[in-house]
Design a protein around this motif. Structure first.
Motif, PDB file in Angstrom:
ATOM      1  N   LEU A  52       0.724  -1.265  -0.147  1.00  0.00           N
ATOM      2  CA  LEU A  52       0.187  -0.039  -0.070  1.00  0.00           C
ATOM      3  C   LEU A  52       0.913   1.277  -0.154  1.00  0.00           C
ATOM      4  O   LEU A  52       0.596   2.224  -0.720  1.00  0.00           O
ATOM      5  CB  LEU A  52      -0.743   0.099   1.375  1.00  0.00           C
ATOM      6  N   LEU A  53       1.983   1.281   0.831  1.00  0.00           N
ATOM      7  CA  LEU A  53       2.626   2.612   0.837  1.00  0.00           C
ATOM      8  C   LEU A  53       3.494   2.613  -0.368  1.00  0.00           C
ATOM      9  O   LEU A  53       3.560   3.827  -0.920  1.00  0.00           O
ATOM     10  CB  LEU A  53       3.661   2.281   2.192  1.00  0.00           C
ATOM     11  N   CYS A  54       3.939   1.627  -1.064  1.00  0.00           N
ATOM     12  CA  CYS A  54       4.686   1.685  -2.354  1.00  0.00           C
ATOM     13  C   CYS A  54       3.738   2.226  -3.447  1.00  0.00           C
ATOM     14  O   CYS A  54       4.138   2.975  -4.256  1.00  0.00           O
ATOM     15  CB  CYS A  54       5.273   0.352  -2.826  1.00  0.00           C
ATOM     16  N   ILE A  55       2.429   1.669  -3.475  1.00  0.00           N
ATOM     17  CA  ILE A  55       1.605   2.281  -4.377  1.00  0.00           C
ATOM     18  C   ILE A  55       1.323   3.885  -4.184  1.00  0.00           C
ATOM     19  O   ILE A  55       1.159   4.485  -5.160  1.00  0.00           O
ATOM     20  CB  ILE A  55       0.273   1.352  -4.434  1.00  0.00           C
ATOM     21  N   TYR A  56       1.052   4.188  -2.816  1.00  0.00           N
ATOM     22  CA  TYR A  56       0.805   5.661  -2.604  1.00  0.00           C
ATOM     23  C   TYR A  56       2.193   6.300  -3.068  1.00  0.00           C
ATOM     24  O   TYR A  56       1.868   7.260  -3.581  1.00  0.00           O
ATOM     25  CB  TYR A  56       0.595   5.615  -1.110  1.00  0.00           C
ATOM     26  N   VAL A 102       1.998   6.727  -6.784  1.00  0.00           N
ATOM     27  CA  VAL A 102       1.085   7.602  -7.461  1.00  0.00           C
ATOM     28  C   VAL A 102       1.199   9.072  -7.048  1.00  0.00           C
ATOM     29  O   VAL A 102       1.187   9.844  -7.810  1.00  0.00           O
ATOM     30  CB  VAL A 102      -0.335   6.824  -7.005  1.00  0.00           C
ATOM     31  N   ASP A 103       1.560   9.264  -5.942  1.00  0.00           N
ATOM     32  CA  ASP A 103       1.705  10.548  -5.535  1.00  0.00           C
ATOM     33  C   ASP A 103       3.037  11.121  -5.695  1.00  0.00           C
ATOM     34  O   ASP A 103       3.561  12.162  -5.009  1.00  0.00           O
ATOM     35  CB  ASP A 103       1.390  10.619  -3.953  1.00  0.00           C
ATOM     36  N   GLY A 104       4.093  10.495  -6.317  1.00  0.00           N
ATOM     37  CA  GLY A 104       5.368  11.098  -6.477  1.00  0.00           C
ATOM     38  C   GLY A 104       6.435  11.079  -5.243  1.00  0.00           C
ATOM     39  O   GLY A 104       7.309  11.755  -5.228  1.00  0.00           O
ATOM     40  N   GLY A 105       6.003  10.095  -4.547  1.00  0.00           N
ATOM     41  CA  GLY A 105       6.775  10.102  -3.200  1.00  0.00           C
ATOM     42  C   GLY A 105       5.915  10.401  -2.001  1.00  0.00           C
ATOM     43  O   GLY A 105       5.031  10.997  -1.978  1.00  0.00           O
ATOM     44  N   LEU A 106       6.354  10.023  -0.851  1.00  0.00           N
ATOM     45  CA  LEU A 106       5.818  10.349   0.309  1.00  0.00           C
ATOM     46  C   LEU A 106       6.273  11.653   0.877  1.00  0.00           C
ATOM     47  O   LEU A 106       7.684  12.005   0.761  1.00  0.00           O
ATOM     48  CB  LEU A 106       6.095   9.484   1.464  1.00  0.00           C
ATOM     49  N   LYS A 107       5.603  12.694   1.401  1.00  0.00           N
ATOM     50  CA  LYS A 107       6.211  13.848   2.243  1.00  0.00           C
ATOM     51  C   LYS A 107       7.101  13.432   3.216  1.00  0.00           C
ATOM     52  O   LYS A 107       6.923  12.637   3.923  1.00  0.00           O
ATOM     53  CB  LYS A 107       5.017  14.682   2.738  1.00  0.00           C
ATOM     54  N   PRO A 108       8.059  13.988   3.461  1.00  0.00           N
ATOM     55  CA  PRO A 108       9.302  13.858   4.484  1.00  0.00           C
ATOM     56  C   PRO A 108       8.540  13.507   5.656  1.00  0.00           C
ATOM     57  O   PRO A 108       9.125  12.326   6.176  1.00  0.00           O
ATOM     58  CB  PRO A 108       9.972  15.128   4.493  1.00  0.00           C
ATOM     59  N   LYS A 109       7.558  14.252   6.173  1.00  0.00           N
ATOM     60  CA  LYS A 109       7.216  13.776   7.716  1.00  0.00           C
ATOM     61  C   LYS A 109       6.236  12.221   7.662  1.00  0.00           C
ATOM     62  O   LYS A 109       6.818  11.474   8.520  1.00  0.00           O
ATOM     63  CB  LYS A 109       6.313  14.815   8.292  1.00  0.00           C
ATOM     64  N   TYR A 110       5.514  12.230   6.679  1.00  0.00           N
ATOM     65  CA  TYR A 110       5.104  10.881   6.481  1.00  0.00           C
ATOM     66  C   TYR A 110       5.958   9.843   6.184  1.00  0.00           C
ATOM     67  O   TYR A 110       5.605   8.511   6.868  1.00  0.00           O
ATOM     68  CB  TYR A 110       3.873  10.855   5.477  1.00  0.00           C
ATOM     69  N   PHE A 111       7.033   9.930   5.411  1.00  0.00           N
ATOM     70  CA  PHE A 111       8.147   8.933   5.118  1.00  0.00           C
ATOM     71  C   PHE A 111       8.709   8.525   6.397  1.00  0.00           C
ATOM     72  O   PHE A 111       8.966   7.217   6.775  1.00  0.00           O
ATOM     73  CB  PHE A 111       9.190   9.704   3.955  1.00  0.00           C
ATOM     74  N   ASP A 112       9.078   9.677   7.131  1.00  0.00           N
ATOM     75  CA  ASP A 112       9.958   9.225   8.442  1.00  0.00           C
ATOM     76  C   ASP A 112       8.893   8.545   9.468  1.00  0.00           C
ATOM     77  O   ASP A 112       9.430   7.403   9.842  1.00  0.00           O
ATOM     78  CB  ASP A 112      10.389  10.576   9.107  1.00  0.00           C
ATOM     79  N   PHE A 113       7.843   8.991   9.469  1.00  0.00           N
ATOM     80  CA  PHE A 113       6.613   8.491  10.476  1.00  0.00           C
ATOM     81  C   PHE A 113       6.656   6.784  10.198  1.00  0.00           C
ATOM     82  O   PHE A 113       6.790   6.163  10.926  1.00  0.00           O
ATOM     83  CB  PHE A 113       5.373   9.003  10.353  1.00  0.00           C
ATOM     84  N   PHE A 114       6.328   6.528   8.848  1.00  0.00           N
ATOM     85  CA  PHE A 114       6.175   5.169   8.460  1.00  0.00           C
ATOM     86  C   PHE A 114       7.310   4.413   8.489  1.00  0.00           C
ATOM     87  O   PHE A 114       7.360   3.082   8.973  1.00  0.00           O
ATOM     88  CB  PHE A 114       5.349   5.254   6.895  1.00  0.00           C
TER      89      PHE A 114
END
Length: 82
Positions: free
Chosen positions: A19-23, A26-38
């Motif tokens: 799910l995280l990879c698909i997101y 699709v979204d061009g990467g995770l925002k830094p705060k979400y990336f670090d959180f996950f």
């Protein structure tokens, strides 16, 4: 976020990462705060044995951090064929 709930419920790691990879794609990467959180939540919940998995997903570009909004996919434009 669905991903956060999956981690809290100890859903199998492959479903969470999928799910995280698909997101991320699709979204061009995770925002830094979400990336670090996950990344932190995955390591705390599933163990540091997942560190290599996260590294490999980043290395091949499936799970990336992105602060640049211009890489976002524009599905409206794609569906019109322009």
């Amino acid at each position: 976020r669905a991903s956060k709930n999956l981690i809290i419920r100890h859903t199998p790691i492959n479903k969470v990462l999928r799910l995280l990879c698909i997101y991320s794609l699709v979204d061009g990467g995770l925002k830094p705060k979400y990336f670090d959180f996950f990344r932190e939540q995955i390591l705390q919940t599933y163990g540091y044995s997942q560190l290599l998995t996260l590294y490999n997903l980043e290395k091949v570009g499936l799970l990336v951090e992105n602060t640049n909004e211009e890489h976002k996919l524009d599905f409206g434009r794609l569906s019109k064929g322009t």
